[in-house]
Design an enzyme around this catalytic site. Structure first.
Site, PDB file in Angstrom:
ATOM      1  N   PRO A   2      42.162  65.116  32.591  1.00 26.89           N
ATOM      2  CA  PRO A   2      41.758  65.671  31.401  1.00 26.89           C
ATOM      3  C   PRO A   2      41.873  67.208  31.534  1.00 26.89           C
ATOM      4  O   PRO A   2      41.730  67.829  32.486  1.00 26.89           O
ATOM      5  CB  PRO A   2      40.262  65.401  31.511  1.00 26.89           C
ATOM      6  N   GLU A   3      42.133  67.810  30.435  1.00 23.38           N
ATOM      7  CA  GLU A   3      42.291  69.482  30.419  1.00 23.38           C
ATOM      8  C   GLU A   3      41.058  69.829  29.632  1.00 23.38           C
ATOM      9  O   GLU A   3      40.183  68.890  29.061  1.00 23.38           O
ATOM     10  CB  GLU A   3      43.584  69.859  29.686  1.00 23.38           C
ATOM     11  N   HIS A  91      35.363  51.003  40.170  1.00 21.42           N
ATOM     12  CA  HIS A  91      35.493  52.248  39.903  1.00 21.42           C
ATOM     13  C   HIS A  91      34.332  52.892  39.671  1.00 21.42           C
ATOM     14  O   HIS A  91      34.522  54.217  39.310  1.00 21.42           O
ATOM     15  CB  HIS A  91      36.809  52.751  39.428  1.00 21.42           C
ATOM     16  N   ARG A 110      40.832  57.282  41.160  1.00 22.50           N
ATOM     17  CA  ARG A 110      41.294  58.101  42.388  1.00 22.50           C
ATOM     18  C   ARG A 110      40.294  58.906  42.988  1.00 22.50           C
ATOM     19  O   ARG A 110      40.769  59.695  44.025  1.00 22.50           O
ATOM     20  CB  ARG A 110      42.425  58.778  41.732  1.00 22.50           C
TER      21      ARG A 110
END
Ligand SMILES: [Zn+2]
Length: 271
Positions: A2-3, A91, A110
């Site tokens: 995500p930016e 997750h 991750r």
């Protein structure tokens, strides 16, 4: 990853969903994200506190609590947030239980993200105080970027992704902004004219605002708070479009690697 527009989209949705809500409990299901996750301490700190504001700084989401203190969340590479009552999924590493029975869930395959409680403004400042200017702030001007570029032989695409110059412009929006500004990504930063620098600063602001308006860009993992993908993906002009026609001139979009990251550009439109 995500930016800025993706994080801003999530922060805005979160503001509508959780401001005024009280946190009833924090659950951590992992020992460590990017940093150790101390669930017991976070639970003690946030329990029975209400959320009074949600803000974004760079790619950090800040939930300010009543009586001071704030929860800081960073999504890292693959983090996402959702609000629901559903059972735990793979997750799901952390859960903030809310007073109306729903849960704010942090999911991150991750585990490069961050969840941290800052008890005081001073501690928040240690985390966020050194960050560079926001690209959408008035302080991010052509004069500011020109000063940073003045002696820099760095390729301009790598330059505008440097977080110590401007925060939150990542790989997708660097390529998109350079295409809009008509500037080739491999140009040394110091070679840009004043007009090109002005066009680039305007293009960075425009592309970020437009993406926020459309809920961000989904390339792989990013989802809005609602679980939906970002709608800006189909509006990308160069990113992830190697070999396809340039939407502006009909030329072919090329892909190269710069500083280990893929860059997409049009040789005809960008000089
Ligand atoms: Zn073109």
């Amino acid at each position: 990853m995500p930016e800025l527009p993706e994080v801003e989209t999530i922060a805005r949705a979160l503001r509508r969903a959780v401001v005024g809500r009280t946190l009833t409990r924090f659950y951590g299901y992992t020992e460590k994200l990017r940093q150790p996750l101390d669930a017991a301490t976070i639970n003690r700190s946030v329990k029975n506190r209400s959320i009074v504001a949600v803000a974004r700084r760079a790619k950090f989401i800040v939930l300010t609590l009543d009586h001071g203190g704030a929860v800081v969340i960073h999504l890292g590479m693959t983090g996402s947030l959702r609000i629901d009552k559903s059972p735990r999924r793979a997750h799901d590493h952390a859960v903030f239980a809310l007073d109306h029975g729903e849960k704010l869930v942090y999911n991150d395959p991750r585990k490069f993200g961050l969840i941290k409680f800052c008890p005081t403004d001073a501690e928040l400042k240690i985390l966020l105080g050194k960050l560079a200017v926001e690209p959408l702030a008035a302080a991010f001007t052509p004069a500011y970027l020109a000063a940073k570029n003045a002696r820099a032989a760095t390729p301009i695409k790598t330059q505008i992704m440097k977080q110590e110059i401007v925060v939150g412009v990542g790989n997708i929006y660097a390529s998109e902004a350079l295409h809009r500004a008509g500037v080739a990504p491999e140009r040394p930063a110091k070679s840009l004219t004043a007009a090109e620098t002005a066009a680039l600063v305007a293009a960075i602001k425009d592309v970020l605002k437009e993406s926020i308006k459309h809920g961000g860009t989904t390339i792989s993992d990013y989802r809005q708070l609602s679980g939906r993908e970002g709608n800006f993906t189909r509006r990308l002009r160069v990113y992830d479009r190697a070999g396809l026609d340039c939407r502006h001139c009909g030329g072919k979009i090329r892909k190269i690697t710069q500083a280990g990251r893929s860059t997409y550009f049009c040789e005809k439109c960008q000089v």
